[in-house]
Scaffold this motif. Sequence first.
Motif, PDB file in Angstrom:
ATOM      1  N   ARG A 262       0.757  -1.250   0.011  1.00 13.28           N
ATOM      2  CA  ARG A 262      -0.089   0.172  -0.186  1.00 13.28           C
ATOM      3  C   ARG A 262       0.690   1.316  -0.054  1.00 13.28           C
ATOM      4  O   ARG A 262       2.105   1.316   0.647  1.00 13.28           O
ATOM      5  CB  ARG A 262      -1.015   0.092   1.300  1.00 13.28           C
ATOM      6  CG  ARG A 262      -1.615  -1.363   1.263  1.00 13.28           C
ATOM      7  CD  ARG A 262      -3.008  -1.015   0.265  1.00 13.28           C
ATOM      8  NE  ARG A 262      -3.879  -1.852   0.411  1.00 13.28           N
ATOM      9  CZ  ARG A 262      -5.248  -2.023  -0.276  1.00 13.28           C
ATOM     10  NH1 ARG A 262      -5.411  -1.200  -1.301  1.00 13.28           N
ATOM     11  NH2 ARG A 262      -5.877  -3.112  -0.234  1.00 13.28           N
ATOM     12  N   GLN A 263       0.250   2.294  -0.591  1.00 14.66           N
ATOM     13  CA  GLN A 263       0.961   3.479  -0.673  1.00 14.66           C
ATOM     14  C   GLN A 263       1.568   4.059   0.767  1.00 14.66           C
ATOM     15  O   GLN A 263       2.630   4.471   0.894  1.00 14.66           O
ATOM     16  CB  GLN A 263       0.317   4.601  -1.272  1.00 14.66           C
ATOM     17  CG  GLN A 263       0.851   6.099  -1.382  1.00 14.66           C
ATOM     18  CD  GLN A 263       0.742   6.827  -2.383  1.00 14.66           C
ATOM     19  OE1 GLN A 263       0.888   6.437  -3.653  1.00 14.66           O
ATOM     20  NE2 GLN A 263      -0.071   8.114  -2.214  1.00 14.66           N
ATOM     21  N   ALA A 264       0.698   3.987   1.867  1.00 14.49           N
ATOM     22  CA  ALA A 264       1.001   4.217   2.845  1.00 14.49           C
ATOM     23  C   ALA A 264       2.178   3.790   3.624  1.00 14.49           C
ATOM     24  O   ALA A 264       3.155   4.662   4.297  1.00 14.49           O
ATOM     25  CB  ALA A 264      -0.042   4.252   3.986  1.00 14.49           C
ATOM     26  N   ALA A 269       8.549   3.834   4.164  1.00 17.30           N
ATOM     27  CA  ALA A 269       9.668   3.207   3.937  1.00 17.30           C
ATOM     28  C   ALA A 269      10.701   4.411   3.373  1.00 17.30           C
ATOM     29  O   ALA A 269      11.906   4.103   3.500  1.00 17.30           O
ATOM     30  CB  ALA A 269       9.554   2.022   3.194  1.00 17.30           C
ATOM     31  N   LEU A 270      10.193   5.309   2.550  1.00 16.27           N
ATOM     32  CA  LEU A 270      10.907   6.198   1.883  1.00 16.27           C
ATOM     33  C   LEU A 270      11.083   7.487   2.814  1.00 16.27           C
ATOM     34  O   LEU A 270      11.663   8.476   2.303  1.00 16.27           O
ATOM     35  CB  LEU A 270      10.338   6.572   0.694  1.00 16.27           C
ATOM     36  CG  LEU A 270      10.587   5.480  -0.729  1.00 16.27           C
ATOM     37  CD1 LEU A 270       9.388   5.876  -1.598  1.00 16.27           C
ATOM     38  CD2 LEU A 270      11.554   5.260  -1.020  1.00 16.27           C
ATOM     39  N   GLY A 271      10.579   7.229   4.252  1.00 13.72           N
ATOM     40  CA  GLY A 271      10.786   8.493   5.084  1.00 13.72           C
ATOM     41  C   GLY A 271       9.826   9.570   5.280  1.00 13.72           C
ATOM     42  O   GLY A 271       9.929  10.596   6.074  1.00 13.72           O
ATOM     43  N   LEU A 272       8.623   9.366   4.831  1.00 14.96           N
ATOM     44  CA  LEU A 272       7.605  10.046   4.992  1.00 14.96           C
ATOM     45  C   LEU A 272       6.672   9.635   6.227  1.00 14.96           C
ATOM     46  O   LEU A 272       6.217   8.603   6.233  1.00 14.96           O
ATOM     47  CB  LEU A 272       6.808  10.247   3.766  1.00 14.96           C
ATOM     48  CG  LEU A 272       7.107  11.236   2.731  1.00 14.96           C
ATOM     49  CD1 LEU A 272       8.355  10.758   2.085  1.00 14.96           C
ATOM     50  CD2 LEU A 272       5.972  11.398   1.608  1.00 14.96           C
ATOM     51  N   ILE A 303      -0.700   9.438   2.772  1.00 13.40           N
ATOM     52  CA  ILE A 303      -0.648   8.381   3.274  1.00 13.40           C
ATOM     53  C   ILE A 303      -2.033   7.824   3.973  1.00 13.40           C
ATOM     54  O   ILE A 303      -2.347   6.861   4.696  1.00 13.40           O
ATOM     55  CB  ILE A 303       0.200   8.218   4.576  1.00 13.40           C
ATOM     56  CG1 ILE A 303       0.102   9.530   5.575  1.00 13.40           C
ATOM     57  CG2 ILE A 303       1.716   8.616   3.829  1.00 13.40           C
ATOM     58  CD1 ILE A 303       1.028   9.191   6.831  1.00 13.40           C
ATOM     59  N   ASP A 304      -3.286   8.796   3.697  1.00 15.17           N
ATOM     60  CA  ASP A 304      -4.575   8.481   4.254  1.00 15.17           C
ATOM     61  C   ASP A 304      -5.253   7.235   3.956  1.00 15.17           C
ATOM     62  O   ASP A 304      -5.126   6.859   2.663  1.00 15.17           O
ATOM     63  CB  ASP A 304      -5.525   9.672   3.715  1.00 15.17           C
ATOM     64  CG  ASP A 304      -6.711   9.614   4.351  1.00 15.17           C
ATOM     65  OD1 ASP A 304      -7.218   8.633   5.176  1.00 15.17           O
ATOM     66  OD2 ASP A 304      -7.847  10.467   4.046  1.00 15.17           O
ATOM     67  N   PRO A 305      -5.336   6.322   4.882  1.00 19.69           N
ATOM     68  CA  PRO A 305      -5.739   4.919   4.619  1.00 19.69           C
ATOM     69  C   PRO A 305      -6.976   4.887   3.883  1.00 19.69           C
ATOM     70  O   PRO A 305      -7.578   3.949   3.395  1.00 19.69           O
ATOM     71  CB  PRO A 305      -5.746   4.165   6.094  1.00 19.69           C
ATOM     72  CG  PRO A 305      -5.868   5.301   6.922  1.00 19.69           C
ATOM     73  CD  PRO A 305      -5.099   6.723   6.407  1.00 19.69           C
ATOM     74  N   ASP A 306      -7.822   6.071   4.137  1.00 20.15           N
ATOM     75  CA  ASP A 306      -8.897   5.935   3.193  1.00 20.15           C
ATOM     76  C   ASP A 306      -9.057   6.741   1.961  1.00 20.15           C
ATOM     77  O   ASP A 306     -10.153   6.781   1.466  1.00 20.15           O
ATOM     78  CB  ASP A 306     -10.161   6.679   4.132  1.00 20.15           C
ATOM     79  CG  ASP A 306     -10.374   5.742   5.548  1.00 20.15           C
ATOM     80  OD1 ASP A 306     -10.472   4.636   5.274  1.00 20.15           O
ATOM     81  OD2 ASP A 306     -10.608   6.371   6.278  1.00 20.15           O
ATOM     82  N   GLY A 307      -7.760   7.192   1.675  1.00 19.02           N
ATOM     83  CA  GLY A 307      -7.773   7.865   0.303  1.00 19.02           C
ATOM     84  C   GLY A 307      -6.578   7.468  -0.372  1.00 19.02           C
ATOM     85  O   GLY A 307      -6.218   6.177  -0.782  1.00 19.02           O
ATOM     86  N   ALA A 310      -4.270   4.297   0.411  1.00 14.70           N
ATOM     87  CA  ALA A 310      -4.885   3.070   0.120  1.00 14.70           C
ATOM     88  C   ALA A 310      -4.417   2.374  -1.063  1.00 14.70           C
ATOM     89  O   ALA A 310      -4.519   1.118  -1.562  1.00 14.70           O
ATOM     90  CB  ALA A 310      -6.234   2.975   0.184  1.00 14.70           C
ATOM     91  N   HIS A 311      -3.763   3.261  -2.018  1.00 12.50           N
ATOM     92  CA  HIS A 311      -3.335   2.942  -3.563  1.00 12.50           C
ATOM     93  C   HIS A 311      -2.386   1.946  -3.129  1.00 12.50           C
ATOM     94  O   HIS A 311      -1.713   1.678  -2.282  1.00 12.50           O
ATOM     95  CB  HIS A 311      -2.727   4.122  -4.165  1.00 12.50           C
ATOM     96  CG  HIS A 311      -3.564   5.078  -4.942  1.00 12.50           C
ATOM     97  ND1 HIS A 311      -5.161   5.377  -4.357  1.00 12.50           N
ATOM     98  CD2 HIS A 311      -3.663   5.805  -5.942  1.00 12.50           C
ATOM     99  CE1 HIS A 311      -5.663   6.158  -4.884  1.00 12.50           C
ATOM    100  NE2 HIS A 311      -4.863   6.473  -5.865  1.00 12.50           N
ATOM    101  N   PHE A 312      -2.211   0.854  -4.424  1.00 11.41           N
ATOM    102  CA  PHE A 312      -1.165  -0.119  -4.403  1.00 11.41           C
ATOM    103  C   PHE A 312       0.047   0.512  -4.931  1.00 11.41           C
ATOM    104  O   PHE A 312       0.023   1.357  -5.963  1.00 11.41           O
ATOM    105  CB  PHE A 312      -1.773  -1.307  -5.188  1.00 11.41           C
ATOM    106  CG  PHE A 312      -2.578  -2.044  -4.526  1.00 11.41           C
ATOM    107  CD1 PHE A 312      -1.876  -3.258  -3.369  1.00 11.41           C
ATOM    108  CD2 PHE A 312      -3.980  -2.323  -4.586  1.00 11.41           C
ATOM    109  CE1 PHE A 312      -2.950  -3.918  -2.688  1.00 11.41           C
ATOM    110  CE2 PHE A 312      -4.863  -3.114  -4.044  1.00 11.41           C
ATOM    111  CZ  PHE A 312      -4.329  -4.112  -3.019  1.00 11.41           C
TER     112      PHE A 312
END
Length: 328
Positions: A262-264, A269-272, A303-307, A310-312
């Motif tokens: 997931r994008q979050a 992992a990239l520091g955000l 990183i919003d899990p509802d937005g 949630a992207h892959f």
Amino acid sequence: MRRWTDAMAEALYAPGAGFFTRPDANPREHFRTSAHAGPVFGRAIARLVTDVDAALGHPARLDVVDVGAGRGELLRELATALAEPLRQRVRLIGVEVAERPSDLPQTIRWRRELPERATGVLLATEWLDNVPIDVVVRDGAVWRYALVDKHGNETVGDVVDADDDAWLRAWWPDGDRAEVGRTRDAAWAGAVERLSTGLALAVDYGHTRAARPPYGTLTSFVRGRQASPVPDGSRDLTAHVAADAVATAGSAVAGEEPLLVRQADALAALGLSGRRPPIDAARADPAGYVRTLADASTTAELIDPDGLGAHFWLLQPVGIGVPPTMTG
């Protein structure tokens, strides 16, 4: 009445008349992607590009190919986010059906087709969701194609052919309405195949076999609002990506295992982190505090899990491993 795949192709990509190809087209007026978020997302991708460059041994030229580049938003950010000396070695390439934006920096190349071969990073940020697909509906024990007119009215057509039936059995066996992802699988596999060595990254909203939506996802967005999917060229047409099917198609070409996260988690992992800066920082450096606060706000959106969170992220290595940054 036509199958959705033909209706989508014309509505989105007809020369000079499609949603993405009209001279006055400005897709970001209708929807917002991670690439539109500005420097924060660009800096995260720049770190990933830097990791790939290191894994490749810092080649004399590193290609960064952005498929479905929009108006070059992400490439513009990368042009400034990448550090020297990599900035001097990188070749930024936008692949898009629309004409080259008049204000695009000359350092960014622009083309309609993927380059024959590339070494480096291939990016596809919300590209696959706009690859035309067939929509099918359940009719007892079989699937039939949904047919549509230019006003969005549907009727039911023929039983699906053998190839689409096989895909549905493998990837979308249940539900009353489905979207056949074979075109997306082929598009992604074809893109990965152009990469000699490096990493292909697709970022998109999607689903996996264990959680397919029972009524499909085809929709439109008009000026930021969800709307009925009408294939008349006036609006976006988009459907969630069968992420696991696409991953399998790319892996079959590359011969290496992909990473699907997931994008979050990927951005973490990239520091955000999205953490707000301490208020004390405002006294010492007011301007810096405002910038950091704005970055934190943008990161929270990403990183919003509802937005967007949630992207892959589908990371497909070719000749290298997935960068250790991403695997922990």
